[in-house]
Design an enzyme around this catalytic site. Structure first.
Site, PDB file in Angstrom:
ATOM      1  N   HIS A 215      50.076  -4.944  12.914  1.00 17.70           N
ATOM      2  CA  HIS A 215      48.950  -4.307  13.621  1.00 17.70           C
ATOM      3  C   HIS A 215      49.436  -3.815  14.976  1.00 17.70           C
ATOM      4  O   HIS A 215      49.911  -4.609  15.779  1.00 17.70           O
ATOM      5  CB  HIS A 215      47.811  -5.307  13.857  1.00 17.70           C
TER       6      HIS A 215
ATOM      7  N   TYR B  91      37.386  -8.067  17.974  1.00 19.18           N
ATOM      8  CA  TYR B  91      36.800  -9.159  18.764  1.00 19.18           C
ATOM      9  C   TYR B  91      35.457  -8.668  19.295  1.00 19.18           C
ATOM     10  O   TYR B  91      35.422  -7.684  20.039  1.00 19.18           O
ATOM     11  CB  TYR B  91      37.710  -9.501  19.949  1.00 19.18           C
TER      12      TYR B  91
ATOM     13  N   PRO C 265      41.257 -20.954  20.176  1.00 21.85           N
ATOM     14  CA  PRO C 265      41.937 -19.985  19.303  1.00 21.85           C
ATOM     15  C   PRO C 265      41.750 -18.518  19.688  1.00 21.85           C
ATOM     16  O   PRO C 265      42.419 -17.653  19.115  1.00 21.85           O
ATOM     17  CB  PRO C 265      41.319 -20.261  17.926  1.00 21.85           C
TER      18      PRO C 265
ATOM     19  N   LYS D   4      47.154 -17.976  20.130  1.00 16.02           N
ATOM     20  CA  LYS D   4      48.436 -18.386  20.725  1.00 16.02           C
ATOM     21  C   LYS D   4      49.039 -19.673  20.155  1.00 16.02           C
ATOM     22  O   LYS D   4      50.223 -19.937  20.345  1.00 16.02           O
ATOM     23  CB  LYS D   4      48.254 -18.575  22.247  1.00 16.02           C
TER      24      LYS D   4
ATOM     25  N   TYR E  72      49.055 -10.471  24.548  1.00 14.24           N
ATOM     26  CA  TYR E  72      48.665 -10.662  23.145  1.00 14.24           C
ATOM     27  C   TYR E  72      49.873 -10.535  22.213  1.00 14.24           C
ATOM     28  O   TYR E  72      50.035 -11.335  21.291  1.00 14.24           O
ATOM     29  CB  TYR E  72      47.576  -9.653  22.759  1.00 14.24           C
TER      30      TYR E  72
HETATM   31  P1  FAD Z   1      50.274 -28.730  13.106  1.00 12.49           P
HETATM   32  O1  FAD Z   1      50.169 -27.447  12.378  1.00 12.49           O
HETATM   33  O2  FAD Z   1      49.029 -29.494  13.367  1.00 12.49           O
HETATM   34  O3  FAD Z   1      51.291 -29.625  12.286  1.00 12.49           O
HETATM   35  C1  FAD Z   1      51.451 -31.011  12.534  1.00 12.49           C
HETATM   36  C2  FAD Z   1      51.876 -31.696  11.249  1.00 12.49           C
HETATM   37  O4  FAD Z   1      52.080 -33.076  11.519  1.00 12.49           O
HETATM   38  C3  FAD Z   1      50.806 -31.616  10.178  1.00 12.49           C
HETATM   39  O5  FAD Z   1      51.360 -31.170   8.966  1.00 12.49           O
HETATM   40  C4  FAD Z   1      50.270 -33.023  10.096  1.00 12.49           C
HETATM   41  O6  FAD Z   1      49.793 -33.352   8.789  1.00 12.49           O
HETATM   42  C5  FAD Z   1      51.488 -33.834  10.502  1.00 12.49           C
HETATM   43  N1  FAD Z   1      51.164 -35.165  11.024  1.00 12.49           N
HETATM   44  C6  FAD Z   1      50.090 -35.548  11.758  1.00 12.49           C
HETATM   45  N2  FAD Z   1      50.151 -36.852  12.031  1.00 12.49           N
HETATM   46  C7  FAD Z   1      51.286 -37.315  11.452  1.00 12.49           C
HETATM   47  C8  FAD Z   1      51.874 -38.588  11.369  1.00 12.49           C
HETATM   48  N3  FAD Z   1      51.298 -39.667  11.914  1.00 12.49           N
HETATM   49  N4  FAD Z   1      53.039 -38.715  10.710  1.00 12.49           N
HETATM   50  C9  FAD Z   1      53.629 -37.629  10.135  1.00 12.49           C
HETATM   51  N5  FAD Z   1      53.099 -36.399  10.174  1.00 12.49           N
HETATM   52  C10 FAD Z   1      51.936 -36.238  10.825  1.00 12.49           C
HETATM   53  N6  FAD Z   1      47.456 -20.123  16.350  1.00 12.49           N
HETATM   54  C11 FAD Z   1      48.026 -18.885  16.426  1.00 12.49           C
HETATM   55  O7  FAD Z   1      49.140 -18.769  16.919  1.00 12.49           O
HETATM   56  N7  FAD Z   1      47.398 -17.747  15.985  1.00 12.49           N
HETATM   57  C12 FAD Z   1      46.162 -17.804  15.447  1.00 12.49           C
HETATM   58  O8  FAD Z   1      45.645 -16.771  15.001  1.00 12.49           O
HETATM   59  C13 FAD Z   1      45.504 -19.095  15.389  1.00 12.49           C
HETATM   60  N8  FAD Z   1      44.268 -19.210  14.865  1.00 12.49           N
HETATM   61  C14 FAD Z   1      43.749 -20.456  14.674  1.00 12.49           C
HETATM   62  C15 FAD Z   1      42.514 -20.539  14.066  1.00 12.49           C
HETATM   63  C16 FAD Z   1      41.956 -21.776  13.852  1.00 12.49           C
HETATM   64  C17 FAD Z   1      40.604 -21.854  13.213  1.00 12.49           C
HETATM   65  C18 FAD Z   1      42.660 -22.979  14.224  1.00 12.49           C
HETATM   66  C19 FAD Z   1      42.094 -24.341  13.966  1.00 12.49           C
HETATM   67  C20 FAD Z   1      43.900 -22.893  14.826  1.00 12.49           C
HETATM   68  C21 FAD Z   1      44.449 -21.645  15.070  1.00 12.49           C
HETATM   69  N9  FAD Z   1      45.695 -21.515  15.668  1.00 12.49           N
HETATM   70  C22 FAD Z   1      46.226 -20.262  15.830  1.00 12.49           C
HETATM   71  C23 FAD Z   1      46.426 -22.711  16.121  1.00 12.49           C
HETATM   72  C24 FAD Z   1      47.536 -23.156  15.153  1.00 12.49           C
HETATM   73  O9  FAD Z   1      46.990 -23.374  13.869  1.00 12.49           O
HETATM   74  C25 FAD Z   1      48.222 -24.426  15.680  1.00 12.49           C
HETATM   75  O10 FAD Z   1      48.531 -24.245  17.035  1.00 12.49           O
HETATM   76  C26 FAD Z   1      49.501 -24.752  14.888  1.00 12.49           C
HETATM   77  O11 FAD Z   1      49.171 -25.277  13.629  1.00 12.49           O
HETATM   78  C27 FAD Z   1      50.384 -25.756  15.641  1.00 12.49           C
HETATM   79  O12 FAD Z   1      51.491 -26.106  14.855  1.00 12.49           O
HETATM   80  P2  FAD Z   1      52.132 -27.552  14.968  1.00 12.49           P
HETATM   81  O13 FAD Z   1      53.265 -27.563  13.993  1.00 12.49           O
HETATM   82  O14 FAD Z   1      52.376 -27.874  16.384  1.00 12.49           O
HETATM   83  O15 FAD Z   1      50.982 -28.556  14.515  1.00 12.49           O
HETATM   84  C1  DHB Z   2      42.789 -15.177  13.704  1.00 12.08           C
HETATM   85  C2  DHB Z   2      42.610 -16.326  14.444  1.00 12.08           C
HETATM   86  C3  DHB Z   2      42.478 -16.225  15.809  1.00 12.08           C
HETATM   87  O1  DHB Z   2      42.313 -17.334  16.543  1.00 12.08           O
HETATM   88  C4  DHB Z   2      42.529 -14.999  16.449  1.00 12.08           C
HETATM   89  O2  DHB Z   2      42.385 -14.933  17.789  1.00 12.08           O
HETATM   90  C5  DHB Z   2      42.738 -13.863  15.706  1.00 12.08           C
HETATM   91  C6  DHB Z   2      42.865 -13.948  14.322  1.00 12.08           C
HETATM   92  C7  DHB Z   2      42.938 -15.293  12.239  1.00 12.08           C
HETATM   93  O3  DHB Z   2      42.787 -16.416  11.729  1.00 12.08           O
HETATM   94  O4  DHB Z   2      43.183 -14.285  11.575  1.00 12.08           O
END
Ligand code: FAD
Ligand code: DHB
Length: 416
Positions: free
Chosen positions: A79, A208, A300, A304, A392
């Protein structure tokens, strides 16, 4: 009951197989550094969890340079801009023109995780799913330990370092003795109701929307799947929302004066997520290094979270490579400081996007007019649009790809 004990030794023990843990494991692998990844959920759960969708230019470039960008190049949607909608009109911000050709790529987090799990399995390095009772200890000794139970066997993994990549609700951050971390936190008086729908996206780019009834976001996952979000109260129960009610509210908030609106289709997934800003500092205690959501959460709205997880582990991989090659701890010492500079800028950006676009309960008439003036300024000033665009698509990386042995790569040529 467990009957056998397994002792093993590794260089870096990684807790969590989300984007942070899997990316780190692969970066270390590419540099010949051993790791063991320990995840407490099963593989299907980790892959199926519907979450992020937007990858910054730098995250895309990193995955490509790591040789795990094939799926992204084939199925990711590039995009070059985004729409900001308010007062019933959409205003486009042209990332590519403003940033010298940069863009974002829409590619589901579950696809990213699936690709990284496949790459990990191909390396034959250890990755335990369904690990139970995961604990970390001896964090400020030269040999910290990860203990867990797997298929009835107690495991003790002795490590040089532990990477806490276990998300916001993991065990690593709470294992740091009390009083050593400073917590910065803000909760928001709203959450997001998110759906996946079997409907072709009606716009090629995200929208948005600021609306008197609350924020709404139009996104997508593929040419056949639309992803949409609605601002709702923070403790909203998903059971209160029938599919009809969700579509009615989506269409009310998103339809613009020129008749644009999302296509309606069968809802295949729906859930409510609370919003918070959170930073734990420093991101290190002894030989435990926190990365990704384990150390920080952003609301979210700025997309980021997953990108910050990728930036953290790039810095950590660089620091670990420097340690193993030269015995220098200089980069390990400054890991937290380097990461937090980026984290705080992403916190500020996510907070700003959130407060710009959401209906703030209890807001005064003054607050409302200030928000509208901010939107008017954003969509009419090149300086303001450039500021949004450069944040962004992602601020420049703290470390060069070459510092972790990677060369920038062009996209894989698409088939046909
Ligand atoms: P996580 O993905 O949470 O991974 C952590 C892992 O550790 C998991 O698999 C979990 O099961 C495991 N774990 C937990 N506890 C234990 C334990 N005790 N022992 C072993 N393993 C364990 N980010 C973006 O960049 N762009 C977006 O568009 C965006 N949109 C989002 C929309 C929504 C609705 C949500 C909820 C989040 C969004 N995010 C977005 C945020 C993004 O999903 C997270 O920041 C990302 O998953 C972080 O990655 P991580 O590996 O740090 O943590
Ligand atoms: C999506 C999630 C977000 O938090 C955002 O700012 C833009 C897009 C998505 O899930 O596609």
């Amino acid at each position: 009951m467990s009957v056998v004990s397994g002792f093993s030794r590794t260089q870096v023990g990684i807790v969590g197989a989300g984007p942070a843990g899997l990316l780190l494991g692969h970066l270390l692998h590419l540099n010949g550094i051993d790791s063991v990844i320990v995840e407490n959920r099963d593989r299907e759960y980790v892959i199926d969890r519907v979450r992020a969708g937007v990858l910054e230019q730098g995250t895309v470039d990193l995955m490509r340079a790591m040789g795990v960008g094939g799926g992204l190049d084939r199925r990711g949607l590039r995009h070059e801009g985004v729409h900001i909608s308010f007062g019933g009109r959409r205003h486009r911000i042209d990332f590519a023109e403003l940033t010298g050709g940069k863009a974002i790529t829409v590619y589901g987090q579950n696809e990213v995780v699936r690709d990284l799990i496949d790459a990990r399995i191909e390396t034959t390095r250890p990755l335990y799913f369904n690990a139970q009772d995961v604990r970390v200890s001896a964090l400020d000794s030269p040999m910290p330990v990860i203990r867990f139970r797997h298929e009835g066997v107690e495991h003790d993994v002795q490590c040089d370092f532990i990477a806490g990549c276990d998300g916001f609700h993991g065990v690593c951050r709470p294992s740091i003795p009390e009083g050593l971390l400073t917590i910065y936190e803000r909760t928001y008086p709203f959450g997001w109701l998110g759906i996946l729908a079997e409907a072709a996206p009606s716009s090629d780019e995200l929208v948005y929307t600021h609306h008197d009834r609350g924020f709404a976001l139009f996104s997508m996952r593929s040419p056949a799947i639309t992803r949409l979000y609605l601002q709702v109260p923070p403790d909203e129960s998903i059971e209160r929302w029938s599919d009809e009610a969700i579509w009615e509210e989506m269409l009310t908030r998103m339809t613009t004066a020129d008749g644009w609106k999302p296509n309606v289709g069968r809802i295949v997934q729906k859930s409510v997520t609370p919003m918070r800003s959170f930073v734990a500092a420093p991101m290190r205690h002894g030989r435990l290094f926190l990365a990704g959501d384990a150390a920080h959460i952003v609301p979210p709205t700025g997309a980021k979270g997953m990108n910050l997880a990728a930036s953290d582990v790039l810095v950590l991989a660089h620091a670990l490579k420097a340690f193993y090659e030269t015995a220098s701890e200089e980069w390990l010492e400054c890991y937290s400081t380097v990461c937090l500079r980026r984290v705080w800028k992403a916190q500020r950006f996510s907070w700003w996007m959130t407060t710009l676009l959401h209906q703030l309960p209890g807001e005064s008439r003054f607050d409302r007019q200030r928000q509208l003036a901010d939107l008017d300024y954003l969509t009419n000033s090149r300086a303001a649009m450039l500021s949004l665009a450069e944040q962004y698509v992602g601020l420049p990386s703290e470390v060069l790809f070459t510092s972790v042995g990677l060369q920038p790569r062009l996209p894989d040529p698409s088939p046909g």
